[in-house]
Design a protein around this motif. Structure first.
Motif, mmCIF file in Angstrom:
data_model
loop_
_atom_site.group_PDB
_atom_site.id
_atom_site.type_symbol
_atom_site.label_atom_id
_atom_site.label_comp_id
_atom_site.label_asym_id
_atom_site.label_seq_id
_atom_site.Cartn_x
_atom_site.Cartn_y
_atom_site.Cartn_z
ATOM 1 N N SER A 1 0.806 -1.224 0.000
ATOM 2 C CA SER A 1 0.000 0.000 0.000
ATOM 3 C C SER A 1 0.841 1.277 0.000
ATOM 4 N N HIS A 2 2.158 1.156 0.025
ATOM 5 C CA HIS A 2 3.012 2.343 0.107
ATOM 6 C C HIS A 2 2.778 3.310 -1.041
ATOM 7 N N ALA A 3 2.743 2.785 -2.264
ATOM 8 C CA ALA A 3 2.663 3.660 -3.434
ATOM 9 C C ALA A 3 1.373 4.460 -3.447
ATOM 10 N N GLU A 4 0.243 3.793 -3.253
ATOM 11 C CA GLU A 4 -1.047 4.483 -3.310
ATOM 12 C C GLU A 4 -1.115 5.621 -2.299
ATOM 13 N N ILE A 5 -0.693 5.349 -1.079
ATOM 14 C CA ILE A 5 -0.774 6.363 -0.023
ATOM 15 C C ILE A 5 0.230 7.482 -0.268
ATOM 16 N N ALA A 6 1.462 7.124 -0.617
ATOM 17 C CA ALA A 6 2.504 8.133 -0.832
ATOM 18 C C ALA A 6 2.132 9.076 -1.972
ATOM 19 N N ILE A 7 1.633 8.520 -3.057
ATOM 20 C CA ILE A 7 1.266 9.352 -4.203
ATOM 21 C C ILE A 7 0.127 10.297 -3.844
ATOM 22 N N ALA A 8 -0.889 9.783 -3.144
ATOM 23 C CA ALA A 8 -2.012 10.633 -2.742
ATOM 24 C C ALA A 8 -1.552 11.743 -1.803
ATOM 25 N N ALA A 9 -0.662 11.414 -0.867
ATOM 26 C CA ALA A 9 -0.173 12.419 0.074
ATOM 27 C C ALA A 9 0.636 13.491 -0.642
ATOM 28 N N ALA A 10 1.536 13.071 -1.534
ATOM 29 C CA ALA A 10 2.359 14.040 -2.265
ATOM 30 C C ALA A 10 1.501 14.930 -3.160
ATOM 31 N N GLN A 11 0.472 14.368 -3.766
ATOM 32 C CA GLN A 11 -0.426 15.161 -4.603
ATOM 33 C C GLN A 11 -1.120 16.262 -3.803
ATOM 34 N N ASN A 12 -1.256 16.022 -2.511
ATOM 35 C CA ASN A 12 -1.886 17.012 -1.637
ATOM 36 C C ASN A 12 -0.863 17.851 -0.871
ATOM 37 N N GLY A 13 0.393 17.829 -1.340
ATOM 38 C CA GLY A 13 1.416 18.701 -0.785
ATOM 39 C C GLY A 13 1.984 18.275 0.551
ATOM 40 N N LYS A 14 1.851 17.000 0.892
ATOM 41 C CA LYS A 14 2.372 16.511 2.167
ATOM 42 C C LYS A 14 3.782 15.947 1.988
ATOM 43 N N HIS A 15 4.663 16.258 2.914
ATOM 44 C CA HIS A 15 5.972 15.638 2.963
ATOM 45 C C HIS A 15 5.811 14.206 3.473
ATOM 46 N N LEU A 16 6.807 13.359 3.209
ATOM 47 C CA LEU A 16 6.637 11.928 3.452
ATOM 48 C C LEU A 16 7.760 11.310 4.273
ATOM 49 N N PHE A 17 7.361 10.542 5.261
ATOM 50 C CA PHE A 17 8.247 9.613 5.954
ATOM 51 C C PHE A 17 7.739 8.230 5.594
ATOM 52 N N LEU A 18 8.511 7.492 4.779
ATOM 53 C CA LEU A 18 8.059 6.224 4.194
ATOM 54 C C LEU A 18 8.799 5.040 4.793
ATOM 55 N N GLU A 19 8.052 4.062 5.252
ATOM 56 C CA GLU A 19 8.681 2.812 5.653
ATOM 57 C C GLU A 19 9.213 2.105 4.401
#
Length: 346
Positions: free
Chosen positions: A76-94
């Motif tokens: 599920s990493h890709a789906e969540i990361a892409i959605a977060a980045a599209q909304n301008g959120k910085h990411l801490f990814l496991e």
């Protein structure tokens, strides 16, 4: 300036990550998302996180959130990361970054297009003992690299048969879920990306990956096996050089030993950390998160465990995994051929 964080996922490791982040100054975890209402509610109350939800999409669109922590299983990493980045959120990814290079590239493209920053939780590059070892290698006194190895007899306790780790569609298998740590580490230590040669083992719990470091013309081997009781877990590795060795024990070592030769005398030098492994683990997670915070505040800052190096490690793991499946297929076909021949002869 206080940074507000939303966490998606809160399993055993996720909760450990969040407890480490929560101790950082000027960081507030304001929300957490999970799949089961009662469990995520209980977790949020225990961690004193003010908001909880079973709809993670509401967190990536929340204007109060600065950073999204993606602490879910790898699929599920890709789906969540892409959605977060599209909304301008910085990411801490496991880790791993994703389960395919296509997904990894989509994450990278979305992050860069939206001008956000991201760190992948490959904590090895923040380890002070590995930093010291990298410096020793860079001095050149040990000579050229001859051989690299890491052996990981890991515990499978706490992983029931239905755990997502055993399902390759969710975890990617042992090399993608776990082996990426060491491809990522040794690529950095030696400034040389390993090229898989052959992979053997029994998925989903075991893999033995043999690689070549092309720049050094040196072989490496990485063995991972998740089948031990916790009391029998053992992890150790090393590098053989032209004029010495480096040894370390534990996947997060508390001591690194370098042996070199001066004249005809072997000289040993050690560096150690007085913390226990849990303290070290928490601190390394905090260092990765602080690396992200620095990058958010300073656009010129280069993140140590960035998306591109995480993609590189994923690429190595996927190549190694493909070789393992080819070896399994070849073995299966070889075993069946004599039977087919004997049937035809009847």
């Amino acid at each position: 300036m206080e940074v507000k964080v939303a966490a998606i996922g809160y399993g055993a490791f996720g909760s450990f990550v969040l407890s480490a982040i929560q101790d950082l100054p000027d960081v507030q975890i304001i929300a957490v998302a999970g799949r089961k209402p009662e469990k995520v509610k209980t977790f949020a109350e225990r961690m004193q996180i003010p908001h909880w939800t079973i709809d993670w999409q509401t967190l990536v669109t929340d204007s109060r959130v600065d950073i999204v922590c993606v602490l879910t299983p790898p699929y599920s990493h890709a789906e969540i990361a892409i959605a977060a980045a599209q909304n301008g959120k910085h990411l801490f990814l496991e880790k791993p970054l994703a389960l395919s290079l296509r997904e990894a590239d989509e994450i990278i493209e979305t992050v860069e297009r939206n001008g956000v920053r991201a760190v992948v939780n490959h904590i090895m590059r923040y380890h002070p003992l590995y930093k010291w070892l990298k410096k020793q290698i860079g001095l050149g006194k040990l000579g050229s690299v001859r051989k690299v190895w890491f052996v990981n007899f890991a515990s499978s306790e706490g992983l029931p048969p239905d755990h997502w780790f055993w399902d390759e569609r969710k975890s990617g298998g042992v090399l993608v879920e776990h082996g990426v740590h060491f491809y990522h580490l040794f690529s950095w230590l030696l400034d040389d990306v390993p090229e898989p040669i052959v992979t053997l083992g029994h998925e989903p719990f075991e893999a033995w990956s043999i690689v070549r470091f092309l720049k050094h013309d040196a072989l490496g081997e990485f063995y991972h096996c998740f089948d031990k009781p916790a009391a029998l877990e053992r992890n150790f590795g090393g590098i053989a050089f032209e004029r010495g060795y480096a040894f370390f024990e534990g996947w997060l070592p508390l001591k690194v030993r370098v042996e070199s030769i001066r004249g005809t005398t072997v000289v040993a030098e050690e560096r150690g950390i007085s913390w226990d492994k849990t303290q070290l683990y928490r601190w390394l997670i905090q260092q990765a998160f602080c690396d992200l915070l620095t990058a958010i505040r300073n656009p010129e800052h280069q993140i140590s465990s960035d998306l591109h190096s995480a993609r590189e490690a994923l690429s190595v793991a996927l190549k190694a995994k493909e070789m393992q499946w080819k070896a399994i297929d070849a073995s299966f076909h070889h075993e069946r051929v004599p039977l087919q021949s004997s049937v035809e002869e009847l």
